[in-house]
Scaffold this motif. Structure first.
Motif, short mmCIF file in Angstrom:
data_model
loop_
_atom_site.label_atom_id
_atom_site.label_comp_id
_atom_site.label_asym_id
_atom_site.label_seq_id
_atom_site.Cartn_x
_atom_site.Cartn_y
_atom_site.Cartn_z
N UNK A 75 0.81 -1.23 0.00
CA UNK A 75 0.00 0.00 0.00
C UNK A 75 0.84 1.27 0.00
N UNK A 76 2.11 1.18 0.31
CA UNK A 76 2.96 2.37 0.31
C UNK A 76 3.86 2.41 -0.92
N UNK A 77 3.43 1.77 -2.02
CA UNK A 77 4.29 1.63 -3.18
C UNK A 77 3.58 2.07 -4.44
N UNK A 78 4.36 2.41 -5.46
CA UNK A 78 3.82 2.81 -6.75
C UNK A 78 3.40 1.58 -7.53
N UNK A 79 2.16 1.57 -8.01
CA UNK A 79 1.60 0.39 -8.67
C UNK A 79 2.34 0.02 -9.96
N UNK A 80 2.78 1.02 -10.73
CA UNK A 80 3.40 0.73 -12.03
C UNK A 80 4.79 0.13 -11.92
N UNK A 81 5.46 0.24 -10.76
CA UNK A 81 6.78 -0.37 -10.62
C UNK A 81 6.79 -1.44 -9.53
N UNK A 82 5.64 -2.01 -9.20
CA UNK A 82 5.56 -2.94 -8.08
C UNK A 82 6.29 -4.26 -8.35
N UNK A 83 6.48 -4.66 -9.61
CA UNK A 83 7.18 -5.91 -9.92
C UNK A 83 8.68 -5.68 -10.13
N UNK A 84 9.14 -4.47 -9.93
CA UNK A 84 10.55 -4.12 -10.09
C UNK A 84 11.10 -3.71 -8.73
N UNK A 85 12.27 -4.22 -8.39
CA UNK A 85 12.87 -3.90 -7.11
C UNK A 85 14.06 -2.97 -7.33
N UNK A 86 14.06 -1.83 -6.63
CA UNK A 86 15.06 -0.79 -6.80
C UNK A 86 15.81 -0.53 -5.50
N UNK A 87 17.06 -0.06 -5.63
CA UNK A 87 17.83 0.41 -4.48
C UNK A 87 17.80 1.93 -4.54
N UNK A 88 17.20 2.54 -3.51
CA UNK A 88 17.01 3.98 -3.50
C UNK A 88 18.05 4.68 -2.64
N UNK A 89 18.39 5.89 -3.05
CA UNK A 89 19.26 6.76 -2.27
C UNK A 89 18.43 7.52 -1.26
N UNK A 90 19.05 8.44 -0.54
CA UNK A 90 18.31 9.22 0.47
C UNK A 90 17.38 10.24 -0.20
N UNK A 91 16.39 10.69 0.54
CA UNK A 91 15.48 11.71 0.05
C UNK A 91 16.23 13.02 -0.11
N UNK A 92 15.93 13.74 -1.18
CA UNK A 92 16.53 15.05 -1.41
C UNK A 92 15.86 16.10 -0.54
N UNK A 129 17.48 -3.27 -9.04
CA UNK A 129 18.17 -4.42 -8.43
C UNK A 129 17.78 -5.69 -9.16
N UNK A 130 16.46 -5.90 -9.35
CA UNK A 130 15.98 -7.09 -10.06
C UNK A 130 14.54 -6.89 -10.50
N UNK A 131 14.16 -7.64 -11.52
CA UNK A 131 12.80 -7.61 -12.04
C UNK A 131 12.12 -8.92 -11.68
N UNK A 132 10.94 -8.84 -11.09
CA UNK A 132 10.18 -10.03 -10.74
C UNK A 132 9.20 -10.38 -11.84
N UNK A 133 8.92 -11.65 -12.01
CA UNK A 133 7.92 -12.13 -12.96
C UNK A 133 8.18 -11.63 -14.38
N UNK A 134 9.45 -11.60 -14.79
CA UNK A 134 9.84 -11.19 -16.15
C UNK A 134 9.30 -9.81 -16.51
N UNK A 135 9.17 -8.94 -15.54
CA UNK A 135 8.61 -7.60 -15.78
C UNK A 135 9.61 -6.75 -16.55
#
Length: 146
Positions: A81-98, A114-120
């Motif tokens: 529920x705290x995530x963006x729906x369009x990138x939910x199958x993609x896992x990212x490593x985020x830096x600090x907030x600007x 970092x990685x793509x789930x379900x061949x996304x």
């Protein structure tokens, strides 16, 4: 004698209710799918996955289609529920907030894939933003002035 019969019937009934309830629970699907069973007899490279479609609202538990050869099956998925729906199958490593942009009242940060789930199909880098906090946080040990 009548009391003994009543107590015996009550005990028998108390013992039978949990057994009947567990039998019903095992046979009842209730819209949930078994997460542990293998969906298809194909490798993940051969399987094509659809987007996660949430059952209610725009986050939470849902189902996605998994297709391999001529067979399609639905598997359990979840969109946080705290995530963006369009990138939910993609896992990212985020830096600090600007810092807060005064013009838009938002702050942003970027992430690398970092990685793509379900061949996304995922973008290599993404930028997400959120509203700035209205309060400024006090440093630790700083006391409130009256």
């Amino acid at each position: 004698m009548r009391n003994l019969l009543s107590v015996t019937l009550l005990l028998l009934l108390a013992l039978m209710l949990p057994i009947e309830a567990s039998r019903r629970a095992k046979g009842h699907k209730g819209g949930k799918h078994d997460k542990s069973r293998p969906v298809l007899e194909c490798s993940t490279a051969e399987t094509r996955y659809g987007k996660c479609i949430v059952e209610r609202g725009d986050c939470g538990d849902g189902l996605r289609e998994a297709t391999c050869k001529d067979r399609t099956d639905k598997i359990h998925c979840k969109i946080p529920c705290n995530w963006k729906k369009d990138i939910s199958d993609c896992k990212y490593k985020f830096g600090p907030w600007g810092s807060c942009d005064a013009a838009t009242s938002t702050k942003s940060r970027s992430g690398t894939l970092k990685r793509a789930l379900f061949n996304a199909e995922c973008q290599n880098t993404v930028t997400v933003s959120k509203p700035c906090s209205p309060k400024t946080k006090k440093a630790r040990g700083e006391k409130k002035s009256n």
